[in-house]
Design a protein around this motif. Sequence first.
Motif, PDB file in Angstrom:
ATOM      1  N   GLU A 199     -62.966  -4.769  27.728  1.00  9.56           N
ATOM      2  CA  GLU A 199     -61.549  -4.992  28.014  1.00  9.56           C
ATOM      3  C   GLU A 199     -61.270  -6.451  28.385  1.00  9.56           C
ATOM      4  OE1 GLU A 199     -59.908  -0.596  29.237  1.00  9.56           O
ATOM      5  OE2 GLU A 199     -60.058  -2.117  30.813  1.00  9.56           O
ATOM      6  N   THR A 200     -61.965  -7.341  27.725  1.00  4.16           N
ATOM      7  CA  THR A 200     -61.762  -8.764  28.011  1.00  4.16           C
ATOM      8  C   THR A 200     -60.388  -9.242  27.558  1.00  4.16           C
ATOM      9  OG1 THR A 200     -62.838  -9.332  25.914  1.00  4.16           O
ATOM     10  CG2 THR A 200     -64.223  -9.301  27.900  1.00  4.16           C
ATOM     11  N   THR A 201     -59.720  -8.468  26.706  1.00  3.93           N
ATOM     12  CA  THR A 201     -58.387  -8.852  26.241  1.00  3.93           C
ATOM     13  C   THR A 201     -57.301  -7.983  26.873  1.00  3.93           C
ATOM     14  OG1 THR A 201     -58.571  -7.413  24.287  1.00  3.93           O
ATOM     15  CG2 THR A 201     -59.278  -9.709  24.042  1.00  3.93           C
ATOM     16  N   ALA A 202     -57.618  -7.342  28.009  1.00  3.28           N
ATOM     17  CA  ALA A 202     -56.639  -6.496  28.698  1.00  3.28           C
ATOM     18  C   ALA A 202     -55.978  -7.271  29.838  1.00  3.28           C
ATOM     19  CB  ALA A 202     -57.310  -5.241  29.244  1.00  3.28           C
ATOM     20  N   PHE A 203     -54.694  -7.054  30.006  1.00  2.20           N
ATOM     21  CA  PHE A 203     -53.922  -7.607  31.116  1.00  2.20           C
ATOM     22  C   PHE A 203     -53.575  -6.430  32.027  1.00  2.20           C
ATOM     23  CE2 PHE A 203     -50.322  -9.094  33.473  1.00  2.20           C
ATOM     24  CZ  PHE A 203     -50.468 -10.468  33.573  1.00  2.20           C
ATOM     25  N   HIS A 212     -38.525 -20.684  29.337  1.00  4.62           N
ATOM     26  CA  HIS A 212     -39.055 -20.987  27.995  1.00  4.62           C
ATOM     27  C   HIS A 212     -39.786 -19.768  27.431  1.00  4.62           C
ATOM     28  CE1 HIS A 212     -38.087 -25.221  28.534  1.00  4.62           C
ATOM     29  NE2 HIS A 212     -38.654 -25.167  29.722  1.00  4.62           N
ATOM     30  N   PRO A 213     -39.052 -18.715  27.065  1.00  4.04           N
ATOM     31  CA  PRO A 213     -39.694 -17.492  26.548  1.00  4.04           C
ATOM     32  C   PRO A 213     -40.463 -17.724  25.251  1.00  4.04           C
ATOM     33  CG  PRO A 213     -37.307 -17.424  26.230  1.00  4.04           C
ATOM     34  CD  PRO A 213     -37.584 -18.588  27.121  1.00  4.04           C
ATOM     35  N   GLU A 214     -40.161 -18.825  24.575  1.00  3.08           N
ATOM     36  CA  GLU A 214     -40.864 -19.115  23.321  1.00  3.08           C
ATOM     37  C   GLU A 214     -42.340 -19.434  23.545  1.00  3.08           C
ATOM     38  OE1 GLU A 214     -39.337 -23.079  24.875  1.00  3.08           O
ATOM     39  OE2 GLU A 214     -38.577 -21.013  24.709  1.00  3.08           O
ATOM     40  N   LEU A 215     -42.733 -19.656  24.809  1.00  2.00           N
ATOM     41  CA  LEU A 215     -44.138 -19.938  25.121  1.00  2.00           C
ATOM     42  C   LEU A 215     -44.961 -18.677  25.334  1.00  2.00           C
ATOM     43  CD1 LEU A 215     -43.698 -22.912  27.645  1.00  2.00           C
ATOM     44  CD2 LEU A 215     -44.192 -23.022  25.195  1.00  2.00           C
ATOM     45  N   ARG A 216     -44.340 -17.520  25.180  1.00  2.00           N
ATOM     46  CA  ARG A 216     -45.034 -16.256  25.452  1.00  2.00           C
ATOM     47  C   ARG A 216     -46.358 -16.135  24.718  1.00  2.00           C
ATOM     48  NH1 ARG A 216     -43.050 -10.656  22.897  1.00  2.00           N
ATOM     49  NH2 ARG A 216     -44.051 -11.708  21.126  1.00  2.00           N
ATOM     50  N   ASP A 217     -46.351 -16.371  23.423  1.00  2.00           N
ATOM     51  CA  ASP A 217     -47.570 -16.163  22.644  1.00  2.00           C
ATOM     52  C   ASP A 217     -48.657 -17.171  22.996  1.00  2.00           C
ATOM     53  OD1 ASP A 217     -46.348 -14.038  21.437  1.00  2.00           O
ATOM     54  OD2 ASP A 217     -45.826 -15.119  19.601  1.00  2.00           O
ATOM     55  N   MET A 218     -48.264 -18.337  23.472  1.00  2.00           N
ATOM     56  CA  MET A 218     -49.258 -19.321  23.904  1.00  2.00           C
ATOM     57  C   MET A 218     -50.022 -18.792  25.116  1.00  2.00           C
ATOM     58  SD  MET A 218     -48.730 -23.273  25.122  1.00  2.00           S
ATOM     59  CE  MET A 218     -48.175 -22.838  26.776  1.00  2.00           C
ATOM     60  N   TYR A 219     -49.312 -18.133  26.037  1.00  2.00           N
ATOM     61  CA  TYR A 219     -49.945 -17.609  27.233  1.00  2.00           C
ATOM     62  C   TYR A 219     -50.686 -16.298  26.978  1.00  2.00           C
ATOM     63  CZ  TYR A 219     -47.515 -20.957  30.249  1.00  2.00           C
ATOM     64  OH  TYR A 219     -47.077 -22.099  30.866  1.00  2.00           O
ATOM     65  N   PHE A 220     -50.126 -15.425  26.169  1.00  2.00           N
ATOM     66  CA  PHE A 220     -50.655 -14.070  26.041  1.00  2.00           C
ATOM     67  C   PHE A 220     -51.222 -13.749  24.666  1.00  2.00           C
ATOM     68  CE2 PHE A 220     -47.006 -13.672  29.110  1.00  2.00           C
ATOM     69  CZ  PHE A 220     -47.802 -13.649  30.244  1.00  2.00           C
ATOM     70  N   GLY A 221     -51.358 -14.771  23.819  1.00  2.00           N
ATOM     71  CA  GLY A 221     -51.824 -14.521  22.464  1.00  2.00           C
ATOM     72  C   GLY A 221     -53.234 -13.965  22.379  1.00  2.00           C
ATOM     73  N   ASN A 222     -54.068 -14.197  23.410  1.00  2.00           N
ATOM     74  CA  ASN A 222     -55.440 -13.685  23.388  1.00  2.00           C
ATOM     75  C   ASN A 222     -55.566 -12.297  23.997  1.00  2.00           C
ATOM     76  OD1 ASN A 222     -56.536 -15.998  22.178  1.00  2.00           O
ATOM     77  ND2 ASN A 222     -56.665 -17.054  24.146  1.00  2.00           N
ATOM     78  N   TYR A 223     -54.466 -11.756  24.519  1.00  2.00           N
ATOM     79  CA  TYR A 223     -54.472 -10.395  25.046  1.00  2.00           C
ATOM     80  C   TYR A 223     -54.044  -9.423  23.961  1.00  2.00           C
ATOM     81  CZ  TYR A 223     -54.712 -12.436  29.748  1.00  2.00           C
ATOM     82  OH  TYR A 223     -55.106 -13.124  30.856  1.00  2.00           O
ATOM     83  N   THR A 224     -54.538  -8.192  24.061  1.00  2.35           N
ATOM     84  CA  THR A 224     -54.163  -7.178  23.087  1.00  2.35           C
ATOM     85  C   THR A 224     -53.418  -6.005  23.709  1.00  2.35           C
ATOM     86  OG1 THR A 224     -56.304  -6.063  23.341  1.00  2.35           O
ATOM     87  CG2 THR A 224     -56.117  -7.722  21.587  1.00  2.35           C
ATOM     88  N   LYS A 225     -53.654  -5.749  25.001  1.00  2.00           N
ATOM     89  CA  LYS A 225     -52.972  -4.610  25.625  1.00  2.00           C
ATOM     90  C   LYS A 225     -52.731  -4.870  27.105  1.00  2.00           C
ATOM     91  CE  LYS A 225     -57.182  -1.958  26.803  1.00  2.00           C
ATOM     92  NZ  LYS A 225     -57.849  -0.642  26.700  1.00  2.00           N
TER      93      LYS A 225
END
Length: 219
Positions: free
Chosen positions: A131-135, A158-171
Amino acid sequence: MTEAPLPDDESLTTQGYTAQENAGQILLIACGALAREILDLKTRNGWDHMALTCLPAILHVHPERITQAVEDAVAKHRDNYDRIYVVYADCGTGGLLQQACARLGVEMVKGPHCYSFFEGNEAFAAHSEDETTAFYLTDFLARQFDAFVWKPLGLDRHPELRDMYFGNYTKLVYQAQTDDPELTRRAKDCAEKMGLSFERRMTRYGDLETTLADWATRD
């Protein structure tokens, strides 16, 4: 001992919580994010000999400040209680909190963070590599998601930065301490906001409960 009225989540985040300043047998110095859970356990189990004071939960945004804040709280209260316990896990201090507690001669909750001890440290460790990609969210964080995640990262501006912060998470894994449909809805909303899949895991209080029970019944 009569506890002070429990403040709202915003107060627990920014100010913490202090029961009436009566001397007693045991003092728990805890994170404000755990106040509701600890008070519930105290009430259900009749642990009236355990007093509670909580540091502001927002310290988790600056974990380098936690160790000194705990040390200061121990020094402030030490003369008024027979025993003091620290209801924090490592919480991002890199082992410094454990070193401080050992130096001060006070015991703390075992585990790297509250996500681990809520699930049970052994159970969490058994699947942590998968679960290394779990938040993770707890009940408190489901209620205070904006204060702890969205606003500190600037995503309210700046909601457009969402994927920069959470792009490595999956669930997003919501570790539910209580069976509350409203909190489940909030946690689902958080997952959607982050662009992650959602899993709800009913953990209850895990090792927090067993640890407090041990401390409460020691001679």
